[in-house]
Write a protein that holds these residues in place. Structure first.
Motif, mmCIF file in Angstrom:
data_model
loop_
_atom_site.group_PDB
_atom_site.id
_atom_site.type_symbol
_atom_site.label_atom_id
_atom_site.label_comp_id
_atom_site.label_asym_id
_atom_site.label_seq_id
_atom_site.Cartn_x
_atom_site.Cartn_y
_atom_site.Cartn_z
ATOM 1 N N ALA A 1 0.681 -1.244 0.065
ATOM 2 C CA ALA A 1 0.096 0.106 -0.019
ATOM 3 C C ALA A 1 0.842 1.215 0.116
ATOM 4 O O ALA A 1 0.525 2.216 -0.930
ATOM 5 C CB ALA A 1 -0.903 -0.090 1.313
ATOM 6 N N GLN A 2 1.987 1.274 0.651
ATOM 7 C CA GLN A 2 2.867 2.383 1.020
ATOM 8 C C GLN A 2 3.423 2.811 -0.336
ATOM 9 O O GLN A 2 3.669 3.838 -0.905
ATOM 10 C CB GLN A 2 3.842 2.413 1.954
ATOM 11 C CG GLN A 2 3.261 2.322 3.453
ATOM 12 C CD GLN A 2 4.292 2.156 4.407
ATOM 13 O OE1 GLN A 2 5.318 1.341 4.120
ATOM 14 N NE2 GLN A 2 4.080 2.447 5.444
ATOM 15 N N ILE A 3 3.878 1.633 -1.308
ATOM 16 C CA ILE A 3 4.701 1.824 -2.374
ATOM 17 C C ILE A 3 3.801 2.175 -3.520
ATOM 18 O O ILE A 3 4.141 2.943 -4.401
ATOM 19 C CB ILE A 3 5.434 0.597 -2.585
ATOM 20 C CG1 ILE A 3 6.489 0.490 -1.425
ATOM 21 C CG2 ILE A 3 6.291 0.532 -4.017
ATOM 22 C CD1 ILE A 3 7.319 -0.977 -1.514
ATOM 23 N N TYR A 4 2.702 1.415 -3.787
ATOM 24 C CA TYR A 4 1.861 1.558 -4.631
ATOM 25 C C TYR A 4 0.717 2.406 -4.810
ATOM 26 O O TYR A 4 0.033 2.530 -5.854
ATOM 27 C CB TYR A 4 1.498 0.115 -5.429
ATOM 28 C CG TYR A 4 2.841 -0.684 -5.899
ATOM 29 C CD1 TYR A 4 3.301 -0.390 -7.040
ATOM 30 C CD2 TYR A 4 3.352 -1.599 -5.119
ATOM 31 C CE1 TYR A 4 4.490 -0.993 -7.630
ATOM 32 C CE2 TYR A 4 4.466 -2.151 -5.616
ATOM 33 C CZ TYR A 4 4.950 -1.974 -7.083
ATOM 34 O OH TYR A 4 6.073 -2.627 -7.457
ATOM 35 N N SER A 5 0.243 2.791 -3.631
ATOM 36 C CA SER A 5 -1.029 3.378 -3.540
ATOM 37 C C SER A 5 -1.080 4.939 -4.400
ATOM 38 O O SER A 5 -2.019 5.096 -4.869
ATOM 39 C CB SER A 5 -1.326 3.784 -2.216
ATOM 40 O OG SER A 5 -0.311 4.724 -1.515
ATOM 41 N N ASP A 6 0.186 5.444 -4.571
ATOM 42 C CA ASP A 6 -0.001 6.599 -5.449
ATOM 43 C C ASP A 6 0.491 6.269 -6.933
ATOM 44 O O ASP A 6 0.556 7.079 -7.734
ATOM 45 C CB ASP A 6 1.141 7.498 -5.110
ATOM 46 C CG ASP A 6 0.766 8.002 -3.661
ATOM 47 O OD1 ASP A 6 -0.518 8.232 -3.232
ATOM 48 O OD2 ASP A 6 1.654 8.227 -2.840
ATOM 49 N N LYS A 7 0.767 4.989 -7.069
ATOM 50 C CA LYS A 7 1.148 4.601 -8.514
ATOM 51 C C LYS A 7 0.088 3.833 -9.224
ATOM 52 O O LYS A 7 0.324 3.590 -10.625
ATOM 53 C CB LYS A 7 2.408 3.621 -8.443
ATOM 54 C CG LYS A 7 3.529 4.499 -7.940
ATOM 55 C CD LYS A 7 4.818 3.668 -7.956
ATOM 56 C CE LYS A 7 5.975 4.428 -7.347
ATOM 57 N NZ LYS A 7 7.200 3.459 -7.107
ATOM 58 N N THR A 8 -0.907 3.309 -8.690
ATOM 59 C CA THR A 8 -2.003 2.638 -9.393
ATOM 60 C C THR A 8 -3.375 3.163 -8.950
ATOM 61 O O THR A 8 -3.526 3.363 -7.668
ATOM 62 C CB THR A 8 -1.800 1.108 -9.035
ATOM 63 O OG1 THR A 8 -2.708 0.183 -9.642
ATOM 64 C CG2 THR A 8 -2.061 0.725 -7.646
ATOM 65 N N GLN A 9 -4.377 2.813 -9.759
ATOM 66 C CA GLN A 9 -5.660 3.080 -9.386
ATOM 67 C C GLN A 9 -6.692 1.770 -8.894
ATOM 68 O O GLN A 9 -5.754 0.766 -8.891
ATOM 69 C CB GLN A 9 -6.356 3.719 -10.746
ATOM 70 C CG GLN A 9 -5.697 5.050 -11.070
ATOM 71 C CD GLN A 9 -5.435 6.274 -10.048
ATOM 72 O OE1 GLN A 9 -6.655 6.420 -9.462
ATOM 73 N NE2 GLN A 9 -4.368 6.754 -9.807
ATOM 74 N N GLY A 10 -7.929 1.924 -8.984
ATOM 75 C CA GLY A 10 -8.716 0.762 -8.793
ATOM 76 C C GLY A 10 -9.001 0.515 -7.376
ATOM 77 O O GLY A 10 -8.441 1.330 -6.381
ATOM 78 N N SER A 11 -10.067 -0.154 -7.237
ATOM 79 C CA SER A 11 -10.755 -0.643 -5.844
ATOM 80 C C SER A 11 -9.857 -1.803 -5.408
ATOM 81 O O SER A 11 -8.756 -2.386 -6.068
ATOM 82 C CB SER A 11 -12.017 -0.953 -6.007
ATOM 83 O OG SER A 11 -12.838 0.036 -6.696
ATOM 84 N N VAL A 12 -10.090 -2.262 -4.078
ATOM 85 C CA VAL A 12 -9.613 -3.432 -3.440
ATOM 86 C C VAL A 12 -10.581 -4.323 -3.320
ATOM 87 O O VAL A 12 -11.975 -3.991 -2.930
ATOM 88 C CB VAL A 12 -8.761 -2.856 -2.292
ATOM 89 C CG1 VAL A 12 -7.509 -2.422 -2.541
ATOM 90 C CG2 VAL A 12 -9.774 -2.209 -1.217
ATOM 91 N N ALA A 13 -10.338 -5.617 -3.024
ATOM 92 C CA ALA A 13 -11.270 -6.646 -2.619
ATOM 93 C C ALA A 13 -10.694 -7.832 -2.010
ATOM 94 O O ALA A 13 -9.635 -8.027 -1.943
ATOM 95 C CB ALA A 13 -11.718 -7.138 -4.180
ATOM 96 N N GLU A 14 -11.683 -8.564 -1.116
ATOM 97 C CA GLU A 14 -11.438 -9.744 -0.570
ATOM 98 C C GLU A 14 -12.574 -10.898 -0.749
ATOM 99 O O GLU A 14 -13.502 -10.493 -0.656
ATOM 100 C CB GLU A 14 -11.092 -9.708 1.040
ATOM 101 C CG GLU A 14 -10.515 -11.062 1.475
ATOM 102 C CD GLU A 14 -10.304 -11.021 2.992
ATOM 103 O OE1 GLU A 14 -9.122 -11.223 3.216
ATOM 104 O OE2 GLU A 14 -11.051 -10.390 3.710
ATOM 105 N N ALA A 15 -12.323 -12.001 -1.332
ATOM 106 C CA ALA A 15 -13.130 -13.218 -1.349
ATOM 107 C C ALA A 15 -12.566 -14.244 -0.466
ATOM 108 O O ALA A 15 -11.582 -14.744 -0.623
ATOM 109 C CB ALA A 15 -12.944 -13.370 -2.854
#
Length: 203
Positions: free
Chosen positions: A28-42
């Motif tokens: 989350a720290q590395i990529y939160s500013d580099k990627t878009q989109g939602s998150v999910a858990e199944a």
């Protein structure tokens, strides 16, 4: 067995969980500013890892998929010798108890019922994802989760697969093997250091 709770050492069980949470935090720290989109858990069960996803991605929609009634008969019928799972097992949970743990419940969208039916014909099909945790224990839902979410992953996103290295649930590893052969994508499988899970990356 009559042993006082404060005398039971649980560190061996907690280490994999702590490792998985640390992996999520760093991602989350590395990529939160580099990627878009939602998150999910199944495969939410009691919501303990979903709580961490919600905490580390406070600005993202978190889609939560679970029957909330344990393993479905349709998936058990396809397990064969991959596990000794039983219909209804791990059903001691509820939407209310899970949601009570979420630090940002307004960001959570619960999809109660049989996956992937709960992901078809609604807004989830139109979304993209940067992080997905598949913790469904069994072969068929893990495979279906890979098929569904892999088409919707953002660049630099990852899918985390729980129980890849466990002996009591062999379905997830076989599901990953099938998916990788069929995907036609240049994806990689990387252990994350908890001794249980792998991350699929390269989307």
């Amino acid at each position: 067995m009559g042993v006082e709770e404060n005398r039971i050492i649980t560190s061996y069980l907690e280490l994999p969980i702590e490792s998985r949470i640390e992996f999520l935090k760093c991602f989350a720290q590395i990529y939160s500013d580099k990627t878009q989109g939602s998150v999910a858990e199944a495969g939410v069960f009691e919501g303990n890892f979903a709580k961490e996803i919600n905490r580390f991605f406070p600005d993202r929609k978190l889609h939560l998929f679970d029957t909330f009634s344990g393993f479905d008969k349709r998936d058990i019928q396809k397990e064969g010798e991959m596990s000794n799972a039983a219909e209804g097992e791990l059903g001691n949970t509820s939407v209310e108890s899970v949601m009570s743990k979420m630090p940002f419940p307004e960001k959570c969208i619960v999809h109660k019922g049989y996956f992937p039916e709960t992901a078809i014909g609604n807004q989830v099909e139109q979304e993209t994802f940067c992080f997905v945790n598949l913790d469904m224990d069994l072969y068929e839902p893990t495979y279906q989760g890979l098929v569904f979410f892999s088409k919707r992953m953002e660049h630099n996103g990852i899918i985390l697969i729980h129980d890849y290295f466990t002996d009591n649930f062999k379905g997830p590893r076989q599901a990953v093997s099938r998916f990788m052969k069929e995907s036609g994508q240049n994806l990689q499988i990387l252990p994350i250091g908890d001794g249980i899970s792998v991350a699929i990356c390269g989307f």
